[in-house]
Design an enzyme around this catalytic site. Sequence first.
Site, short mmCIF file in Angstrom:
data_model
loop_
_atom_site.label_atom_id
_atom_site.label_comp_id
_atom_site.label_asym_id
_atom_site.label_seq_id
_atom_site.Cartn_x
_atom_site.Cartn_y
_atom_site.Cartn_z
N HIS A 25 27.80 12.71 -86.58
CA HIS A 25 29.02 13.52 -86.59
C HIS A 25 28.79 14.71 -85.64
CE1 HIS A 25 32.80 15.00 -87.76
NE2 HIS A 25 32.59 15.37 -89.01
N CYS B 282 30.35 20.84 -94.35
CA CYS B 282 31.34 20.35 -93.39
C CYS B 282 32.68 20.07 -94.05
CB CYS B 282 30.82 19.11 -92.68
SG CYS B 282 30.51 17.70 -93.77
N ARG C 240 37.29 8.11 -84.54
CA ARG C 240 36.54 8.12 -85.80
C ARG C 240 36.49 6.69 -86.30
NH1 ARG C 240 37.12 12.09 -90.96
NH2 ARG C 240 35.85 13.30 -89.52
N ARG D 125 35.53 24.06 -85.67
CA ARG D 125 35.80 22.72 -85.12
C ARG D 125 36.79 22.82 -83.97
NH1 ARG D 125 35.08 18.24 -88.34
NH2 ARG D 125 35.54 17.12 -86.43
N1 NVA Z 1 29.04 12.43 -94.48
C1 NVA Z 1 30.47 12.55 -94.67
C2 NVA Z 1 31.04 13.57 -93.73
C3 NVA Z 1 32.48 13.90 -93.98
C4 NVA Z 1 33.07 14.86 -92.96
C5 NVA Z 1 31.13 11.21 -94.47
O1 NVA Z 1 30.77 10.49 -93.54
O2 NVA Z 1 32.01 10.88 -95.25
#
Ligand code: NVA
Length: 311
Positions: free
Chosen positions: A129, A268, A102, A296
């Site tokens: 994502h 999400c 991430r 997930r």
């Molecule tokens: N669009 C959000 C998703 C979080 C799971 C972010 O990038 O923070």
Amino acid sequence: MTVRHFLRDDDLSPAEQKQVLELAMAFRDDRHVRQPLSGPRAVAFITDKPTLRTQVSFATGIAELGGFPMIVDGNLAQIGKRESIADTTHVLERMVSAIVWRTFGDDSLAEMAAASSVPVVNALTDGYHPCQILADLLTVAQHRGGVSGLPGQAFAYVGDAANNMANSYLVGGVTAGLHVRVGGPEGYLPDAAVVARAQEIASRTGGSVTVTTDPVEAVAGADAVATDTWVSMGAEAQAEERAQAFLPFQLDADLLAHAKPDAIVLHCLPAYRGKEITADVIDGPQSVVFDEAENRLHVQKALLTWLLEQR
Ligand code: NVA
């Protein structure tokens, strides 16, 4: 065979995405149905941004696959600062069976994948994502007639239409043959290149793409309606201006009433009640957000299993 990575939703072809979703269904039924990491073999999970679901679902999943989740704090590793991305990757690939990262830039993830002899998985970047979209597709399948029932479903997303979730819904949704409708305000709409890529995939899968500044047009008649935070990780300085711009796209009962009466609601998470979604909607009978969170686990186990098999 060359190593396969999952950096973006379209790294899986429509047929491959279906295989992964079907395997995820098998993992839902029996959490230990396959154990490709038995030994145990380690998988590195590295995060440069806050995380809860992603870390816990990958760590649990890797353990359930018979493996060992090696959690790496991005602040300590400082990939690309303390050590180049390529050097870091060459160290990790000597020890682990896959790398889950991430981070911020999609270019960093691509650089890691280019250097890696083991699969690299996007656990969220600024651009995409894709693991979350697999979970969302599994959730729609769970509630709407299985994996083979996905093509032709209308999937609406409202809110920040320029963020990672919007991009992944567009590209990953049409890969599954969905009619993806994305609604957001001017200035927060997806890049033309992402829309073009989604349209190109949709022309082969029977899906379609709609991008609109009208939240009602996005949601009208939809089978599933999703939203996401208005302030993605890294955009905190813009919280105030975003709150103004996105208010007409709040997913409340009035907006949801334009969808099919039995439409499911996705988010999400983490969710901000009273901002992008109201409490009555996210805590209401149409919400399936905790199925979505659980999924997930199943999709990521299926994805890792599938990637490890391609070598
Ligand atoms: N669009 C959000 C998703 C979080 C799971 C972010 O990038 O923070």
